[in-house]
Design a protein around this motif. Structure first.
Motif, short mmCIF file in Angstrom:
data_model
loop_
_atom_site.label_atom_id
_atom_site.label_comp_id
_atom_site.label_asym_id
_atom_site.label_seq_id
_atom_site.Cartn_x
_atom_site.Cartn_y
_atom_site.Cartn_z
N ASP A 126 0.83 -1.21 0.00
CA ASP A 126 0.00 0.00 0.00
C ASP A 126 0.86 1.25 0.00
OD1 ASP A 126 -2.28 -1.45 -0.11
OD2 ASP A 126 -2.74 -1.31 2.04
N ILE A 133 2.40 1.75 -3.41
CA ILE A 133 1.43 2.33 -4.35
C ILE A 133 1.27 3.82 -4.09
CG2 ILE A 133 -1.06 2.44 -4.81
CD1 ILE A 133 0.15 0.27 -6.39
N VAL A 137 -4.69 -1.30 -14.97
CA VAL A 137 -5.99 -1.59 -14.38
C VAL A 137 -5.83 -2.18 -12.99
CG1 VAL A 137 -7.11 -1.84 -16.60
CG2 VAL A 137 -6.22 -3.85 -15.45
N ASP A 160 -5.74 0.32 -10.21
CA ASP A 160 -7.02 0.82 -9.74
C ASP A 160 -7.89 -0.26 -9.12
OD1 ASP A 160 -8.73 3.40 -10.01
OD2 ASP A 160 -7.02 3.67 -11.35
N PHE A 161 -7.93 -1.43 -9.79
CA PHE A 161 -8.81 -2.50 -9.30
C PHE A 161 -8.42 -2.97 -7.90
CE2 PHE A 161 -10.05 -3.93 -13.83
CZ PHE A 161 -11.21 -3.18 -13.77
N ALA A 219 -7.57 -1.57 -5.37
CA ALA A 219 -8.12 -0.79 -4.26
C ALA A 219 -9.64 -0.77 -4.26
CB ALA A 219 -7.58 0.63 -4.33
N LYS A 220 -10.27 -1.20 -5.36
CA LYS A 220 -11.72 -1.04 -5.45
C LYS A 220 -12.49 -2.36 -5.40
CE LYS A 220 -11.50 3.46 -7.67
NZ LYS A 220 -10.08 3.58 -7.94
N VAL A 221 -11.80 -3.48 -5.62
CA VAL A 221 -12.50 -4.77 -5.53
C VAL A 221 -12.69 -5.13 -4.06
CG1 VAL A 221 -11.65 -5.66 -7.73
CG2 VAL A 221 -10.30 -6.01 -5.67
N PRO A 222 -13.60 -6.09 -3.79
CA PRO A 222 -13.74 -6.56 -2.41
C PRO A 222 -12.38 -7.00 -1.86
CG PRO A 222 -15.45 -7.50 -3.80
CD PRO A 222 -14.54 -6.74 -4.70
N VAL A 223 -12.16 -6.78 -0.57
CA VAL A 223 -10.83 -6.96 0.02
C VAL A 223 -10.22 -8.34 -0.26
CG1 VAL A 223 -9.54 -6.95 2.18
CG2 VAL A 223 -11.35 -5.28 1.81
N TRP A 234 -5.04 -8.96 -7.65
CA TRP A 234 -4.70 -7.75 -8.42
C TRP A 234 -3.30 -7.26 -8.08
CZ3 TRP A 234 -7.06 -7.01 -12.73
CH2 TRP A 234 -8.35 -7.53 -12.87
N LEU A 244 -11.30 4.93 -12.20
CA LEU A 244 -11.31 3.58 -12.78
C LEU A 244 -11.50 3.64 -14.29
CD1 LEU A 244 -11.29 0.73 -11.61
CD2 LEU A 244 -13.78 0.79 -11.60
N ALA A 293 -8.42 5.09 -16.03
CA ALA A 293 -7.30 4.15 -16.13
C ALA A 293 -7.52 3.19 -17.30
CB ALA A 293 -7.15 3.37 -14.82
N LEU A 294 -8.74 2.69 -17.43
CA LEU A 294 -9.03 1.77 -18.55
C LEU A 294 -8.91 2.49 -19.89
CD1 LEU A 294 -11.73 -0.18 -16.70
CD2 LEU A 294 -10.02 -1.29 -18.10
N VAL A 347 -16.99 -4.29 -10.47
CA VAL A 347 -16.52 -3.31 -9.50
C VAL A 347 -17.51 -2.15 -9.37
CG1 VAL A 347 -14.73 -1.59 -9.06
CG2 VAL A 347 -14.08 -3.89 -9.70
N HIS A 361 -20.25 -3.41 -7.24
CA HIS A 361 -19.73 -3.51 -5.87
C HIS A 361 -19.68 -2.13 -5.22
CE1 HIS A 361 -17.15 -4.62 -2.53
NE2 HIS A 361 -16.25 -3.73 -2.92
N GLN A 363 -8.41 2.66 2.49
CA GLN A 363 -7.23 1.94 2.03
C GLN A 363 -6.43 2.83 1.11
OE1 GLN A 363 -8.87 -1.22 -0.10
NE2 GLN A 363 -10.06 -1.98 1.62
N ALA A 364 -5.16 2.57 1.09
CA ALA A 364 -4.31 3.31 0.16
C ALA A 364 -4.79 3.07 -1.25
CB ALA A 364 -2.87 2.87 0.30
N GLY A 365 -4.81 4.11 -2.01
CA GLY A 365 -5.14 3.95 -3.42
C GLY A 365 -6.62 3.84 -3.67
N GLU A 366 -7.41 3.75 -2.61
CA GLU A 366 -8.84 3.61 -2.85
C GLU A 366 -9.41 4.91 -3.42
OE1 GLU A 366 -12.99 2.42 -0.70
OE2 GLU A 366 -11.20 2.53 0.48
#
Lengths: 338, 454
Positions: free
Chosen positions: A51, A54, A106, A109-110, A112-116, A122, B60, B63-64, B421, B424, B451-454
């Motif tokens: 983390d 990043i 990707v 970004d993913f 940090a955004k997907v379920p833990v 990723w 998001l 980035a894509l 995502v 989600h 979280q970092a980067g979130e």
């Protein structure tokens, strides 16, 4: 070449654009070098460190990658024919590069955004993507240095440069982490730096030897008097910088975080010296030994049209890039959107 | 394997995947600026919450868009070297200006917009948001200038088979450019509007009644309801422009086989290129003549004028109909939505259930529209200048097939993950509502654990 020739636009413009392209590639290699490097080092870090790593590149990576788009864009704008020749010759490694860049972009970004519970995969893809991109770039460097040759020997050499460039990026990443982090991670980064440095030296040595040996023309450019004496500072300075870096990194991290930015700057200078040597070797060719920058150049009028804009915009780009690096200067803290 | 066909499929796949994300971000940047502006004006934190929710979607999508866009820059060289050899003098500078005036601007200020809220002044953060939105729009300007030039080239001359610009103004502001730019910007506005509305509707269905959800939902519906009539008008004008400059494309769009007056508007048909007629045709008498010539007896050029030089009829005909059909659905549901939200102050559940899938309606319309115009340009890559078949590179079919398979697999996975995502994020936002610690109160000093980067 006489002064008269130098002063007419059809001669001068391709030269200017070759210079601009060189600068963009160098900027790309240094800037995206450190964030690709951090992706490569991901495999050796634990989750909390990931983390922080990043966070050390979060605000920058996108702009760093834009230098690649500019470099390829300039190749396309200024030398459209060469763009086709080079990229069709490198068709498959370009695909691997793009695959890598897509995956890491990707994943960044993913993750940090997907379920833990899915974050781990990723993280892994961020590493794989970064490594693939670095390996592909090193492979292309090797093939290009040998004059876009095919065959087993060229592939073998390209694999060697692929590994060494990947190591060099890892070294850049580690140097950036030394600057951006503290504590245990910083200590770890120093160890990573020293390990990656050895492979970097080997890689630069291999490219420096192979380039003149693969092409008699390049050999003659280096090993004649007085060029030899004039060019001698390039390898000597690089060697001294390596030695200095090796010594100073043995004493890092230092009290009060002294010298934390110096490894990165030293590596950037080494990259610049190596790149300068390559540029000297290949000038005036854009496709090695096949097509000069003047043969491949776009219409003078088109180059003039884009140069006007470049002259205005590039200083502004540099200005706000420096501004962004200042805004996110200092040690990396966790990234938040709010 | 035929490298030409494979290269076309590969380019089509790459650019189709790519355009999905700019179609969102070009306008979503302006949505974010609007949220930020409302927050600055009213001090209402719900606006800032809406901003923080949508800035993540922006990050998001951006980035894509970036990674799939990098692919495009390389593809010109890897698969279409003939394109750059023939028209590089014109395409090069336009792409160069895109990089210089758009890519760096958006990429650098994106960092400040995403992660700089606490690092720079509020004014600077608003400015960064503006510059990102401006950058994405500039990017659209240059790339559409190039695409329009490929459709309706002007301001150049051919010397030894290579195009040279004679008038840059005429190159950029070529005849179809203003229409295409406006049409695409409105399309992007609608794509973002329905995405925002649909995402918010999903939050609503998950039980969320947070103020930030309502604000985003109302913004999305209002923008959609206002833009869709404008788009229908702009699209009609664009069509008339195409009739003037690319009549073969319009003939294929209308599946009109013969040049004559009183041409019907074909609503449904299966065009048969071998027999040169439509099967199972359902048509409104005189419709096409009325739309294209504003008179029932207006003569409309048919495909018979372009024997062997017109695009394949089936995909152009259907691409156009799908686009128009989705546009009609947008009109219907945005206006119903506007009625309930702004007159009744409610969102009926059936409408919310419709709005959720409508979140992707912009994507469908954008793709269908681009297929219409790009396939409609065939067999030309640059109308009258360069045929697609003459631009393809020397790479073997096997190599192209390999990379094509790789891209397709990757894009399929990324698309599924992206949508997953988004869902989600919507459900997570719905669960948290506006109850979690306020992100942006007063002096902006407090911190929300993330979280970092979130």
């Amino acid at each position: 070449m006489t002064l008269d020739m130098m002063l007419d636009w059809p001669t001068l413009l391709p030269l200017i654009f070759a210079g601009l392209m060189g600068v963009s590639i160098l900027f790309y290699v240094i800037l995206d070098g450190f964030d690709l490097g951090i992706g490569i080092l991901f495999t050796a870090a634990d989750d909390a460190e990931k983390d922080t790593m990043i966070a050390a590149i979060g605000p920058f990576w996108d702009a760093n990658e834009t230098w690649l788009v500019l470099a390829v864009g300039l190749l396309l704008v200024a030398f459209p024919v060469a763009h086709g020749v080079i990229l069709t010759a490198l068709y498959l490694p370009v695909f691997v590069l793009l695959l890598g860049l897509i995956l890491r972009g990707v994943a960044f970004d993913f993750r940090a955004k997907v379920p833990v519970h899915r974050k781990g995969r990723w993280n892994l893809l961020f590493f794989i993507g970064s490594a693939l991109a670095a390996l592909a770039q090193g492979y292309m460097l090797g093939i290009y240095v040998l004059g876009l040759q095919e065959g087993l020997l060229a592939m073998g050499f390209a694999l060697l440069t692929a590994i060494c460039l990947t190591a060099a990026y890892a070294a850049m990443g580690a140097a950036w982490l030394i600057y951006k982090t503290e504590g245990a991670l910083q200590e770890k980064a120093v160890r990573w730096l020293r390990r990656a440095l050895m492979l970097t030296v080997a890689g630069m040595g291999a490219v420096s030897l192979a380039t003149p040996l693969a092409s008699p023309r390049i050999f003659d450019k280096w090993f004649v008097w007085p060029e030899m004496a004039l060019l001698a500072p390039l390898p000597i300075i690089s060697a001294l910088l390596f030695l200095w870096l090796w010594r100073i990194s043995a004493r890092l991290p230092a009290a009060g975080d002294a010298h934390s930015l110096k490894p990165f700057i030293a590596l950037a200078l080494i990259f610049a010296a190596g790149f300068g040597g390559l540029a000297y070797s290949f000038y005036p060719y854009v496709v090695p030994d096949r097509m000069t920058i003047w043969e491949a150049a776009a219409a003078t009028d088109s180059l003039a049209f884009i140069l006007v804009g470049t002259a205005f915009v590039l200083p502004i780009i540099l200005g706000y890039t420096i501004y962004a690096y200042r805004v996110f200067g200092g040690k990396a803290v966790d990234l938040t959107y709010d | 394997m035929d490298p030409l066909l494979l290269s076309r499929i590969q380019f089509g796949a790459n650019i189709s995947f790519h355009i999905l994300f700019p179609a969102i971000t070009i306008s979503l940047g302006w949505f974010l600026l609007f949220f930020k502006w409302r927050y600055n004006r009213t001090g209402d934190e719900a606006w800032m919450r809406a901003y923080f929710t949508w800035v993540k979607v922006f990050a998001l999508s951006f980035a894509l868009g970036v990674v799939s866009g990098v692919t495009m820059t390389f593809q010109f060289g890897t698969n279409w070297p003939g394109f750059m050899e023939t028209v590089g003098n014109i395409a090069g500078p336009l792409l160069g200006y895109e990089v210089l005036t758009a890519f760096f601007l958006e990429a650098v200020f994106l960092g400040i917009m995403l992660f700089g809220f606490r690092k720079v002044s509020n004014r600077m953060h608003t400015l960064a948001t503006f510059l990102v939105a401006f950058g994405t729009t500039m990017s659209a300007f240059w790339i559409l200038a190039l695409n329009s030039w490929m459709q309706t080239p002007t301001g150049f001359e051919m010397r030894d088979g290579v195009a040279f610009a004679t008038d840059w103004w005429a190159v950029i502001f070529n005849p179809s450019f203003p229409y295409r730019l406006l049409h695409m910007l409105l399309a992007s506005g609608l794509t973002a509007a329905f995405l925002v509305a649909g995402f918010s509707a999903l939050r609503y269905l998950a039980g969320d009644r947070a103020e930030s959800m309502w604000k985003a939902l109302r913004t999305g519906i209002a923008v959609g309801a206002v833009l869709i009539p404008l788009q229908i008008f702009a699209g009609d004008q664009h069509g008339l422009n195409t009739l003037e400059h690319q009549p073969a494309k319009v003939a294929a769009m209308e599946a009109n086989w013969e040049t004559r007056s009183n041409v019907p508007l074909v609503l449904f048909a299966l065009p048969d290129e071998k027999a040169k007629k439509n099967r199972y045709e359902l048509a409104i008498p005189n419709g096409a003549s009325l739309i294209l010539r504003h008179s029932a007896s207006g003569v409309v050029p048919g495909l018979d004028q372009f024997e062997g030089m017109h695009p394949p009829v089936m995909p152009v005909f259907w691409g156009f109909r799908i686009m128009v059909g989705v546009g009609m659905a947008m009109l219907l549901f945005s206006w119903i939505g506007a009625f309930y939200l702004f007159r009744r102050g409610t969102l009926p559940k059936p409408l919310a259930l419709v709005l959720v899938p409508m979140a992707l309606s912009g994507w469908v319309a954008v793709l269908a529209g681009w297929y219409t115009t790009e396939i409609g340009r065939q067999p030309w890559l640059v109308t009258g200048v360069l045929k697609t078949a003459d631009a393809v590179g020397p790479v073997t079919g096997g190599h192209v097939a390999l990379t094509l398979a790789g891209y397709l697999a990757l894009y399929a996975v990324l698309l599924v993950v992206y949508l997953g995502v988004l869902i989600h994020m919507a459900l997570k936002a719905a669960k948290e509502g506006d109850r979690s610690p306020n992100p942006a109160s007063g002096d902006r000093a407090m911190s929300q654990p993330m979280q970092a980067g979130e």
